[in-house]
Design an enzyme around this catalytic site. Structure first.
Site, PDB file in Angstrom:
ATOM      1  N   ARG A   1      -3.757  46.603  46.116  1.00 55.27           N
ATOM      2  CA  ARG A   1      -3.310  46.295  44.423  1.00 55.27           C
ATOM      3  C   ARG A   1      -3.891  45.289  43.830  1.00 55.27           C
ATOM      4  O   ARG A   1      -3.179  44.104  44.125  1.00 55.27           O
ATOM      5  CB  ARG A   1      -1.451  46.926  44.769  1.00 55.27           C
ATOM      6  CG  ARG A   1      -1.790  46.839  43.349  1.00 55.27           C
ATOM      7  CD  ARG A   1      -0.103  46.986  42.451  1.00 55.27           C
ATOM      8  NE  ARG A   1       0.476  47.644  41.431  1.00 55.27           N
ATOM      9  CZ  ARG A   1       1.901  47.413  41.242  1.00 55.27           C
ATOM     10  NH1 ARG A   1       2.490  46.826  40.849  1.00 55.27           N
ATOM     11  NH2 ARG A   1       1.496  47.420  39.166  1.00 55.27           N
TER      12      ARG A   1
ATOM     13  N   GLN B   1      -4.347  41.854  49.346  1.00 58.10           N
ATOM     14  CA  GLN B   1      -3.652  42.893  49.622  1.00 58.10           C
ATOM     15  C   GLN B   1      -4.758  44.068  47.991  1.00 58.10           C
ATOM     16  O   GLN B   1      -4.934  43.985  47.675  1.00 58.10           O
ATOM     17  CB  GLN B   1      -2.708  42.522  48.338  1.00 58.10           C
ATOM     18  CG  GLN B   1      -1.257  41.831  49.134  1.00 58.10           C
ATOM     19  CD  GLN B   1       0.159  43.392  49.057  1.00 58.10           C
ATOM     20  OE1 GLN B   1      -0.021  43.848  48.750  1.00 58.10           O
ATOM     21  NE2 GLN B   1       0.932  41.926  50.388  1.00 58.10           N
TER      22      GLN B   1
ATOM     23  N   ARG C   1      19.849  52.956  62.687  1.00 61.06           N
ATOM     24  CA  ARG C   1      21.463  53.173  63.291  1.00 61.06           C
ATOM     25  C   ARG C   1      22.640  54.188  62.533  1.00 61.06           C
ATOM     26  O   ARG C   1      21.948  54.650  61.638  1.00 61.06           O
ATOM     27  CB  ARG C   1      22.570  52.154  63.462  1.00 61.06           C
ATOM     28  CG  ARG C   1      21.574  50.537  64.235  1.00 61.06           C
ATOM     29  CD  ARG C   1      22.523  49.014  63.703  1.00 61.06           C
ATOM     30  NE  ARG C   1      23.603  49.356  63.273  1.00 61.06           N
ATOM     31  CZ  ARG C   1      24.545  48.408  62.065  1.00 61.06           C
ATOM     32  NH1 ARG C   1      23.480  46.898  62.208  1.00 61.06           N
ATOM     33  NH2 ARG C   1      25.948  48.986  62.102  1.00 61.06           N
TER      34      ARG C   1
ATOM     35  N   GLU D   1       4.313  40.333  43.008  1.00 57.25           N
ATOM     36  CA  GLU D   1       3.181  39.698  42.688  1.00 57.25           C
ATOM     37  C   GLU D   1       3.312  40.250  40.695  1.00 57.25           C
ATOM     38  O   GLU D   1       2.743  38.908  39.996  1.00 57.25           O
ATOM     39  CB  GLU D   1       1.606  40.485  42.994  1.00 57.25           C
ATOM     40  CG  GLU D   1       0.174  39.440  42.010  1.00 57.25           C
ATOM     41  CD  GLU D   1      -0.652  40.094  43.208  1.00 57.25           C
ATOM     42  OE1 GLU D   1      -1.865  40.150  42.236  1.00 57.25           O
ATOM     43  OE2 GLU D   1      -0.580  40.529  43.957  1.00 57.25           O
TER      44      GLU D   1
ATOM     45  N   ARG E   1       6.070  40.338  39.133  1.00 52.71           N
ATOM     46  CA  ARG E   1       6.351  39.329  38.774  1.00 52.71           C
ATOM     47  C   ARG E   1       5.912  37.642  37.816  1.00 52.71           C
ATOM     48  O   ARG E   1       6.221  37.181  37.157  1.00 52.71           O
ATOM     49  CB  ARG E   1       7.929  38.805  39.041  1.00 52.71           C
ATOM     50  CG  ARG E   1       9.114  40.009  38.782  1.00 52.71           C
ATOM     51  CD  ARG E   1       9.688  40.419  40.090  1.00 52.71           C
ATOM     52  NE  ARG E   1       9.449  40.517  41.524  1.00 52.71           N
ATOM     53  CZ  ARG E   1       9.745  41.064  42.490  1.00 52.71           C
ATOM     54  NH1 ARG E   1      10.871  39.955  42.799  1.00 52.71           N
ATOM     55  NH2 ARG E   1       9.795  41.454  43.327  1.00 52.71           N
TER      56      ARG E   1
END
Length: 286
Positions: free
Chosen positions: A54, A52, A130, A93, A95
């Site tokens: 960040r 990741q 949709r 991450e 949290r």
């Protein structure tokens, strides 16, 4: 255990609501439940995804979230995939880090396989394209992609053929109170006339909502109505402030509480003697 009836999706940037996404507007909730488990994992069972991009988090914001977790717990599960005997974070991450900071031992987590995660992402994207989706359902789909799949506004826009600003504006509809969201769903209201209500008071929303439903008000008409209401409220507030100033002056002159309402002035005396003194003062000043 299997994923139960919980809303999913918390914690975007400030323009986007932080309320848990309501299941009633989640068009992929049934498919989600089939491929997901909601577990309470020990924090040391959870690892971050090193790929990741960040890697830094604002310490002050992290501490604020940690304080909230201490008081209320983790309100929104993180999303993880199984990696050997560990669970790797897909989304949430911040949290997880805040939970460690808060000193709690476990965290709620939605567990999916990588394949199921990818399939569900594609399913949500297909649903978001949709034409029969309501604006609230579309906003929920965007929010779910952002919260549970770590997609940025730009990435969501690229996948569904919309601009990042369009994605953000649609997601902001989730800030509307339940009354307005239900009305959008039941009466098939368009996004345009409802968007000005995002920052309005519940009282004003309650007043203008029937006009949008019954009279088909446009966004411009809603905005004009709200502008007029704000101007009138501002005018009344100025008048009240002016009256407060005059009330203070009169109270000092006559030594008693004075209230001004409309074209009426009320003098109040605390006793019979004070009332007689007030009458004398008024007679002398006339």
């Amino acid at each position: 255990m299997a994923l139960g009836k919980k809303g999913l999706g918390r914690g975007f940037e400030s323009l986007i609501p932080t309320d848990i996404i309501a299941e009633e507007f989640d068009v992929t909730k049934n498919d989600d439940a089939k491929v997901s488990q909601l577990l309470e994992l020990k924090l040391d069972q959870v690892i971050r995804d090193e790929s990741q991009p960040r890697k830094s988090f604002d310490p002050e914001a992290l501490q604020e979230l940690a304080d909230s977790i201490k008081e209320h717990g983790v309100l929104q599960p993180i999303v993880v995939t199984k990696q050997g005997d560990k669970y790797q974070i897909v989304a949430g991450e911040r949290r997880w880090r805040a939970s460690r900071l808060a000193g709690i031992e476990t965290i709620p987590a939605i567990v999916r396989t990588i394949d199921d995660q990818n399939k569900l992402e594609m399913m949500i994207i297909e649903n978001a394209q949709r034409e029969d989706l309501t604006p609230i359902e579309l906003a929920t789909a965007y929010a779910k992609l952002k919260e549970q799949f770590n997609l940025t506004n730009t990435e969501i826009g690229q996948r569904v053929g919309k601009s990042p600003s369009s994605v953000v504006n649609t997601m902001r509809l989730l800030k509307l109170p339940e009354e307005a969201k239900q009305a959008m769903q039941e009466h098939h209201l368009m996004e345009g006339p409802m968007r000005p209500l995002i920052s309005a008071s519940p009282e004003l929303i309650h007043e203008v909502l029937p006009k949008i439903i019954d009279e088909g008000w446009s966004a411009r008409k809603v905005e004009r109505f709200m502008t007029d209401k704000r101007q009138k409220s501002s005018h009344v507030a100025v008048k009240v402030n002016e009256f407060l100033k005059e009330e203070r002056v009169l109270s000092e002159v006559y030594g008693c509480p004075v209230r001004i309402r409309g074209r009426s002035v009320t003098f109040s005396a605390g006793s019979d003697d004070a009332f007689r003194e007030l009458l004398k003062s008024l007679e002398l000043s006339s």
